[in-house]
Every structure is written in structure tokens, then in C-alpha cells.
Design a protein around this motif. Structure first.
Motif, PDB file in Angstrom:
ATOM      1  N   GLU A 103       3.166   8.510  -6.408  1.00 56.40           N
ATOM      2  CA  GLU A 103       3.966   7.752  -5.424  1.00 56.40           C
ATOM      3  C   GLU A 103       4.411   8.759  -4.388  1.00 56.40           C
ATOM      4  O   GLU A 103       4.459   8.525  -3.208  1.00 56.40           O
TER       5      GLU A 103
ATOM      6  N   GLY B 143      -1.161  -2.196   6.070  1.00 56.39           N
ATOM      7  CA  GLY B 143      -1.082  -0.964   5.074  1.00 56.39           C
ATOM      8  C   GLY B 143      -1.762  -1.393   3.562  1.00 56.39           C
ATOM      9  O   GLY B 143      -2.744  -2.001   3.693  1.00 56.39           O
TER      10      GLY B 143
ATOM     11  N   SER C 131       2.121   0.834  -1.243  1.00 61.11           N
ATOM     12  CA  SER C 131       1.933   2.447  -1.296  1.00 61.11           C
ATOM     13  C   SER C 131       1.556   3.075   0.201  1.00 61.11           C
ATOM     14  O   SER C 131       1.470   4.357   0.209  1.00 61.11           O
ATOM     15  N   LEU C 132       1.636   2.004   1.309  1.00 57.87           N
ATOM     16  CA  LEU C 132       1.421   2.599   2.689  1.00 57.87           C
ATOM     17  C   LEU C 132       1.806   1.378   3.420  1.00 57.87           C
ATOM     18  O   LEU C 132       1.369   0.159   3.425  1.00 57.87           O
TER      19      LEU C 132
ATOM     20  N   TYR D 174       4.024   4.639   8.817  1.00 57.73           N
ATOM     21  CA  TYR D 174       3.438   5.422   9.777  1.00 57.73           C
ATOM     22  C   TYR D 174       3.853   4.938  11.082  1.00 57.73           C
ATOM     23  O   TYR D 174       4.467   5.934  11.900  1.00 57.73           O
TER      24      TYR D 174
ATOM     25  N   VAL E 139      -4.490   7.096   0.175  1.00 57.49           N
ATOM     26  CA  VAL E 139      -3.208   6.712  -0.541  1.00 57.49           C
ATOM     27  C   VAL E 139      -3.797   7.154  -2.192  1.00 57.49           C
ATOM     28  O   VAL E 139      -4.650   6.998  -2.428  1.00 57.49           O
TER      29      VAL E 139
ATOM     30  N   LEU F 134       7.355   5.231   3.568  1.00 53.93           N
ATOM     31  CA  LEU F 134       6.149   4.917   3.628  1.00 53.93           C
ATOM     32  C   LEU F 134       5.402   4.495   4.752  1.00 53.93           C
ATOM     33  O   LEU F 134       4.230   4.069   4.816  1.00 53.93           O
TER      34      LEU F 134
ATOM     35  N   ASN G  95       2.522   9.651  -1.325  1.00 53.87           N
ATOM     36  CA  ASN G  95       2.305   8.849  -0.312  1.00 53.87           C
ATOM     37  C   ASN G  95       3.457   8.672   0.699  1.00 53.87           C
ATOM     38  O   ASN G  95       3.146   7.968   1.754  1.00 53.87           O
ATOM     39  N   ARG G  96       4.405   9.323   0.505  1.00 51.55           N
ATOM     40  CA  ARG G  96       5.303   9.444   1.553  1.00 51.55           C
ATOM     41  C   ARG G  96       5.157  10.187   2.856  1.00 51.55           C
ATOM     42  O   ARG G  96       4.167  11.102   2.740  1.00 51.55           O
ATOM     43  N   ASP G  97       5.776   9.870   3.928  1.00 53.30           N
ATOM     44  CA  ASP G  97       5.534  10.330   5.296  1.00 53.30           C
ATOM     45  C   ASP G  97       3.976  10.205   5.615  1.00 53.30           C
ATOM     46  O   ASP G  97       3.397  11.445   5.551  1.00 53.30           O
ATOM     47  N   PRO G  98       3.368   9.182   5.490  1.00 48.20           N
ATOM     48  CA  PRO G  98       1.945   9.113   6.049  1.00 48.20           C
ATOM     49  C   PRO G  98       1.570   9.743   6.626  1.00 48.20           C
ATOM     50  O   PRO G  98       1.844   9.872   8.005  1.00 48.20           O
TER      51      PRO G  98
ATOM     52  N   HIS H 266       8.189  -2.806   5.154  1.00 51.69           N
ATOM     53  CA  HIS H 266       8.536  -1.148   5.601  1.00 51.69           C
ATOM     54  C   HIS H 266       9.510  -0.789   4.453  1.00 51.69           C
ATOM     55  O   HIS H 266      10.720  -0.640   4.692  1.00 51.69           O
TER      56      HIS H 266
END
Length: 465
Positions: free
Chosen positions: A192, A131, A149-150, A124, A187, A122, A195-198, A118
Motif C-alpha cells: 500500500e 481511481g 488504492s488510487l 492525484y 497500482v 492517494l 501507491n502513495r503520491d500517485p 479521496h
């Protein structure tokens, strides 16, 4: 998960020794052949038989593999070890030099030892462990970067690459933890920050997603569902006019109810409804493909597939991988058994969906395999090879393989992992590099990511010389 044997059904399906095939649309991919004469030691397809090794994989002469990552061993940039169960994947050409950027799903549900770390920004759902990770490799397989990346998603199984060079990662679940799951996430392999705040793409529905492909000409997505009780569906999502053409970031900005989500209804030429795809036993069988709107795509009260009566739509047992090629979608149904409600048993089907013609054609059918570890069964992910033909990942009993079929119809083993009959291992996510010189594939169970290199150009040769 591979099926258990059903000896009583062997005679009802086409034997692997009479394994039939047909001709695909467009480029004319031919999937023909039969049994051990082509799926075994005698098979050549220009690459020759598999050579038994003391390593992790058996490969043909001239081919070699390199391990890029191993779950629980390889270190990520964050300092954590690589997560369990790599699955579906996409490969993109590097932008900062030669090589490949790989985005890998991790089908982590609840019991796996190594969760996707975690990493801040990134995640959720803090309660979920699945992920994606991203691998950047040089042409020789040297790993340049490996990072999360997730995170905080669940059971990321397959997915699909978009024409705008992103990866759609699919959750094969309908669970609810701290947040609800069963969505598709986008993704970006290069940006990069994107991909933040999925954010889940709720417009694509909440169900046990397996794979997705994009029709670039029509801004339409097709999605498979790997589910049972009842069996899953094949879905079509059509983008609304105000977001076309689809591109980088457009799916993330969609309203939750944007576009139209529909389920497949197949019928014969005389208009008879086909309730289940397992009904088809003859390669070349073609159905008309119509589409029925989904009442509640977010499944607030009832799973999407349970919102239909059986006479309204067409179901399939374990609808798995998909690949867009020849202006249509190749769709895999992994296996079916009469005891699960299927009409006829089989150990795999490959269908071709032609959106322009509005048809669905059976291209390949695996009869029920015998109980040896040589007979291939349980096709899963599929990729169309830049050298012609297709590569299929096997999720079956005993030894598991990467299977191939050339454009001229020869079928062959490209790789084998020798495992015990009850071992929980499967090949996943085969995908070629942009130059076609490397094949990447995952092995779920021990959790390896491989790069395979060799004389792939020989796949177009059929005389074995």
C-alpha cells in the motif's frame, strides 16, 4: 457505449448466423461457430444453456454467483461507500493466505453518484473522482478487506496486469481539471505504501487509454486507444536499455520522455497501406505490422491521434480490451459503423498481434447484430481462460453477456444480465483467480462486482455430456 442499430448495413457484414472464426497462434485458440445455435439455448460447450433466474445473473446449471461489492452500498475500510462503475480488473493470489486480491478500476468521470473517496496520500487530482479500489477475498468469496488504492484520476476504464504483479490503470480521457489527465498509473496490490503520491507514467503517452499489455520477453508495452474523430490507434512503447528488465517500481521512475512510443501502421502483403481495421471482413486476414513514432506523446498542442495523417497510420473504431497470451496480444475492436467513417460495419473484431512475426491477424468478427436482445454485440474486455479459450465481456444493446469460446471452437454464453434495451449496463473486467476456480467480473451501471464459481473444467468438454 454500445452502437445504435444500422439496419442498412446488416447485409454488408457477416450475419451472426454465419459468424466466422479462425485459429489463433501459439496454443491454438479456436474462435468459430455461429449465432443462436452456439450463442443461445442450444449451446453447451460442456456447461449447458443458461438458466433463467429471479436474481441478478442467469448462469448455466451448476454455476452460482456471489456479490462481492455494490456501488453505494458496500462500505470500504475508510467508511465511505463503494464507488460507481467498476470496470477493468486484475486478480492476484493472496500472499497472506488462500484467496485473491482484486484491483478494480472505477470509470468515474463527472456525473457518477459515488466518486472514489479521496483518501489522504492517494490522490492525484483533487478535482477528479475516478481511481481504483482493492478487494481481498477468501476462496469462498468472503471479503477480508476493501479499500481505496488510487484516487483523483478520471475515467479509469481498462488497463493491464504486469508480469511483476502490479496493475496498470488507464484513464480513458484527455480532460484537464486541476491537473491533466489521459495517463496510465501503476497500482501495487500488495504494498500500500507504493501507491502513495500517485504519479502518472507520462512515457506511455497522454491519450484516451483503454487497455495495456506487457511483452515480458522484450520489455515492450502495447496500448489501445478508445477514441473517435478521428478513430484511435494501437500503440507500442519500447523501454530504453538503461531500465531493462522492467520490474516493480521501474515504470514509476521513468523519465517523462523515456523509451519510444509508436503507432501501428498496417499493410497488406503487396505493401498497400490499411487506413482502418474495419476494412477486414474475412477472418484470417493478416496484415504486416509496422510502427510510426509519435511526435508529441504528451499531446501539448494536439491529441496524439491527430498528430498523424490517415495515410501514415492505421486506426480502429473503439479499440478496447487486450490480453497477452500465446506470445502475443489479443486486441478487441468493439464495433464500427459506416456513418462514423469506418470502411465496413461490424459489431466486434478480435485481432491477434504477433510481435515476433510482425503481423496482425483477424481472429473473430461479429457481423452487425439484429435488434433482438439475444444477439451478442459490442465485445469489450477479454481474458484468456486457464481452462482454454477466451471469455469476452459484452457492452451491447439489451441483455448483456459474458461470452466464451473453447479451444475446440464452441462458443457459448456463460452469464447473462437481462436489462431493458435502453439500459446503460455492461459487463467489464472478467478475470480468473490464480487457481482457475473463480471468475470475477464487474457489471457497470448498477455497479456490482461478482465472483462466479462452478464446473469451469467442463469448458474443455465439447460433447455437452
Amino acid at each position: 457505449m454500445s452502437p445504435s442499430p444500422e439496419p442498412s448495413a446488416v447485409g454488408a457484414a457477416v450475419s451472426r448466423r454465419k459468424f466466422l472464426g479462425g485459429v489463433a497462434a501459439g496454443a491454438g485458440i479456436v474462435l468459430v461457430g455461429g449465432c443462436r445455435a452456439v450463442f443461445g439455448a442450444e449451446a453447451s460447450a460442456g456447461v449447458g444453456p443458461l438458466l433463467t433466474s429471479d436474481g441478478l445473473l442467469d448462469l448455466p446449471q451448476g454455476f452460482r454467483y456471489r456479490v462481492l461489492a455494490e456501488q453505494g452500498v458496500t462500505l470500504l475500510e475508510s467508511g465511505h461507500v463503494a464507488p460507481s462503475d467498476p470496470d477493468g480488473a486484475a486478480a492476484f493470489p493472496r500472499r497472506d493466505g488462500p484467496g485473491t486480491v482484486l484491483v478494480l478500476n472505477h470509470e468515474v468521470g463527472g456525473n457518477e453518484r459515488y466518486r472514489v473517496p479521496h483518501v489522504g496520500g492517494l490522490v492525484y487530482d483533487p478535482a477528479a473522482g475516478g481511481g481504483t479500489t482493492t478487494l481481498v477475498v477468501d476462496p469462498d468469496g468472503t471479503v477480508v478487506r476493501h479499500y481505496v488504492s488510487l484516487a483523483g484520476t478520471e475515467d479509469n476504464c481498462a488497463g493491464g496486469r504486469t508480469p511483476w504483479e502490479t496493475w496498470l490503470s488507464c484513464e480513458e480521457t484527455e480532460n484537464a481539471r486541476d491537473r491533466r489527465h489521459g495517463y496510465v498509473f501503476e497500482v501495487d496490490p500488495f504494498d500500500e505504501a507504493a501507491n502513495r503520491d500517485p504519479k502518472p507514467i507520462k512515457a506511455l503517452g497522454r491519450f484516451a487509454h483503454e487497455a495495456v499489455v506487457v511483452d515480458p520477453a522484450e520489455d515492450v508495452l502495447y496500448l489501445t486507444e478508445d477514441a473517435d474523430e478521428p478513430h484511435g490507434c494501437l500503440y507500442r512503447w519500447t523501454a530504453p536499455a538503461d531500465v531493462r528488465p522492467l520490474g516493480r517500481g521501474s515504470l514509476r521512475r521513468l523519465a517523462d520522455d523515456a523509451g519510444t512510443l509508436e503507432a501501428l501502421r498496417a499493410s497488406t502483403d503487396d505493401g498497400r497501406h490499411v487506413p482502418d481495421l474495419s476494412e477486414a471482413t474475412d477472418v484470417g486476414t493478416t496484415y504486416r505490422a509496422d510502427w510510426v513514432p509519435v511526435p508529441d506523446r504528451d499531446a501539448e498542442q494536439l491529441s496524439v491521434r491527430r498528430q498523424f495523417r490517415n495515410d501514415q497510420i492505421t486506426r480502429g473504431r473503439k479499440l478496447e480490451g487486450m490480453w497477452w497470451a500465446d506470445d502475443g496480444a489479443y486486441v478487441v475492436s468493439s464495433y464500427a459503423r459506416t456513418r462514423d467513417g469506418s470502411v465496413h460495419p461490424h459489431d466486434g473484431q478480435v485481432w491477434y498481434l504477433d510481435p515476433r512475426a510482425g503481423t496482425l491477424t483477424l481472429q473473430l468478427r461479429f457481423g452487425v447484430a439484429d435488434e433482438t436482445d439475444v444477439e451478442p454485440d459490442g465485445p469489450d474486455n477479454i481474458t484468456v481462460s486457464p481452462h482454454g479459450g477466451v471469455i469476452i465481456a459484452e457492452d451491447g444493446r439489451g441483455a448483456v453477456h459474458l461470452l466464451g469460446a473453447t479451444v475446440t471452437g464452441e462458443t457459448f454464453f456463460l452469464a447473462r444480465r437481462n436489462v431493458a434495451e435502453d439500459a446503460d449496463e455492461e459487463f467489464c473486467g472478467p478475470v480468473f483467480s490464480a487457481d482457475g476456480q473463480s471468475l470475477f467480473a464487474n457489471l457497470q451501471g448498477p455497479g456490482y462486482t461478482f465472483m462466479i464459481r462452478g464446473p469451469f473444467d467442463e469448458l474443455s468438454r465439447t460433447d455437452g455430456s
